[in-house]
Design an enzyme around this catalytic site. Structure first.
Site, PDB file in Angstrom:
ATOM      1  N   ALA A 206     -42.054  -6.513 -10.552  1.00 24.28           N
ATOM      2  CA  ALA A 206     -40.968  -7.466 -10.286  1.00 24.28           C
ATOM      3  C   ALA A 206     -40.415  -7.970 -11.611  1.00 24.28           C
ATOM      4  O   ALA A 206     -40.848  -7.534 -12.678  1.00 24.28           O
ATOM      5  CB  ALA A 206     -41.500  -8.619  -9.450  1.00 24.28           C
ATOM      6  N   ASN A 207     -39.469  -8.880 -11.571  1.00 24.51           N
ATOM      7  CA  ASN A 207     -38.984  -9.512 -12.802  1.00 24.51           C
ATOM      8  C   ASN A 207     -38.711 -10.983 -12.519  1.00 24.51           C
ATOM      9  O   ASN A 207     -38.882 -11.463 -11.407  1.00 24.51           O
ATOM     10  CB  ASN A 207     -37.753  -8.777 -13.355  1.00 24.51           C
ATOM     11  CG  ASN A 207     -36.590  -8.830 -12.390  1.00 24.51           C
ATOM     12  OD1 ASN A 207     -36.054  -9.887 -12.099  1.00 24.51           O
ATOM     13  ND2 ASN A 207     -36.212  -7.665 -11.872  1.00 24.51           N
TER      14      ASN A 207
END
Ligand code: CTP
Length: 400
Positions: A206-207
């Site tokens: 994810a970010n």
């Protein structure tokens, strides 16, 4: 945005009067100057001190209590950009319909040429009574904007039609009425949030993108009259009037956006799309006892580059560039490589900008135009600057 707009907020006597405080706070946050006017019976439900504290000036209640302003109703009515009455009782609606000026609020309503929004709130029986229905129909015919009521739980038990519209939808109605309307009828697609690429049944790559900038862009475009589809990976509340499509991965985001791209006038890719994903996600949880896994990555499709290569005539394509170094060079490179009309570059390493924050500071790059700096501001203000630029690009005026 409501910067510089002067709004008279009329509050009448009903249980929902407490919600006027929240409405006032939201209007002030959006930049409006809010002048609160309470009827005498509103004072039985909320304190003038509370409303004064969250408006732009002290509450006014009577025609005669300010020695410096002997005729406050004409001053307030003439200076207003909009009069909003929330909540509006059956009595106020009836008095306004027949032009009966018995207190400051009804006088202000009669002494204005500004647009008026009435937000009724009352018991279902009252709302459905033929006299109220008739008064509302007449006000509508005269061009008065009626927002709500909604159906739901009512004070005193039971549920039905008559509950005050939500503060979000009342403020959105104000924004729509006072906005430039310069995106009326435009079809806009916006992506928001960071994609999540599965490693196994429980883990993802994810970010840090929160999606807040994408949601602010969607709210701004809807307020300016566009019909907006927001393709999102996050669960923030949907802005009023915006259709939200939930996705997780880059591939899902690509499928939804490509499905609506050809019919869109403006596409804004505000999402932080993962550049790499595991070649194969395990369908079970990888176990520690099996040792450190070897995760092979492959590139995700570049959604924006694909849209740029097939861009139909008349479409405006906007990208974001989240950078930590060489902002201008990287943004200019992406602008050309992805065949964009505009790129919104932000330094995600700086304090108070970019991921997670409520504020941002960006530089806008368009082909052949000088960089345009939008200094630190809340994300809705940034969104307004981005759409000002998009509208002027579409009007062919951005170089002037
Ligand atoms: N973008 C996209 N699809 C991807 C990656 C990025 O559509 N697979 C879009 C983003 O939504 C953004 C723009 O491309 O509008 C630029 O994204 P960014 O991550 O800054 O640039 P990249 O092209 O991925 O380059 P790099 O990560 O090397 O900076």
């Amino acid at each position: 945005m409501l910067a510089g707009k002067r709004i008279v907020l009329g509050v009448t006597g009903g249980i929902a009067a407490y919600k006027a405080v929240e409405i006032s706070r939201r209007l002030v946050d959006a930049g409006a100057h809010v002048v609160p006017v309470m009827t005498e019976s509103a004072g039985r439900f909320i304190g003038a001190t509370t409303l004064s504290a969250l408006a732009s000036e002290p509450v006014k209640t009577r025609l005669w209590d300010d020695p410096d302003t002997p005729i406050p109703h004409t001053d307030l009515g003439q200076a207003a950009d909009l009069i909003l009455v929330a909540p509006a009782t059956a009595r106020l609606i009836a008095a306004y319909r027949i032009g009966l000026s018995t207190d400051l609020l009804t006088n202000v309503l009669l002494a204005t040429r500004a647009p008026v929004i009435i937000c009724p709130a009352m018991h279902t029986e009252m709302w459905e009574h033929p006299s109220v229905a008739d008064n509302i129909a007449t006000l509508r015919q005269r061009g008065v904007h009626i927002v709500g009521p909604e159906s739901g739980r009512l004070a005193g038990g039971g549920s039905g039609a008559g509950r005050l519209a939500s503060p979000e939808s009342i403020v959105a109605a104000v924004e729509r009425l006072l906005s430039a309307g310069d995106m009326d009828g435009m079809r806009v697609v916006i992506s928001a949030g960071g994609t999540r690429e599965p490693i196994d049944a429980v883990r993802v790559i994810a970010n840090r993108s929160s999606g807040k900038q994408g949601y602010a862009l969607a709210a701004e475009a809807a307020a300016r009259g566009a019909s907006v589809t927001l393709v999102s990976t996050v669960d923030l509340p949907a802005p009023v009037g915006v259709v939200v499509e939930r996705v997780e991965t880059a591939a899902q985001m690509q499928a939804v956006i490509e499905g609506v791209a050809a019919a869109s006038d403006v596409i804004v890719m505000a999402a932080a799309v993962a550049d790499f994903r595991p070649v194969a996600a395990a369908d079970h949880k990888l176990k520690k006892r099996d040792g450190v896994p070897q995760i092979i990555l492959e590139p995700t499709p570049d959604i924006l580059a694909g849209l740029g290569s097939r861009k139909p005539a008349g479409q405006t394509l906007v990208g974001f560039a989240a950078e930590t170094d060489d902002l201008e060079a990287n943004a200019q490179h992406k602008l050309e490589a992805k065949r964009l009309d505009l790129i919104v570059a932000n330094d995600v390493g700086a304090s108070q900008t970019g991921f997670q924050h409520d504020t941002n500071a960006v530089t806008l790059f368009a082909p052949g135009a000088a960089p345009f700096v939008v200094p630190l501001a809340n994300k809705r203000t940034i969104a307004a600057a981005v759409f000002d630029r998009i509208v002027s690009i579409r009007n062919g005026t951005h170089r002037s």
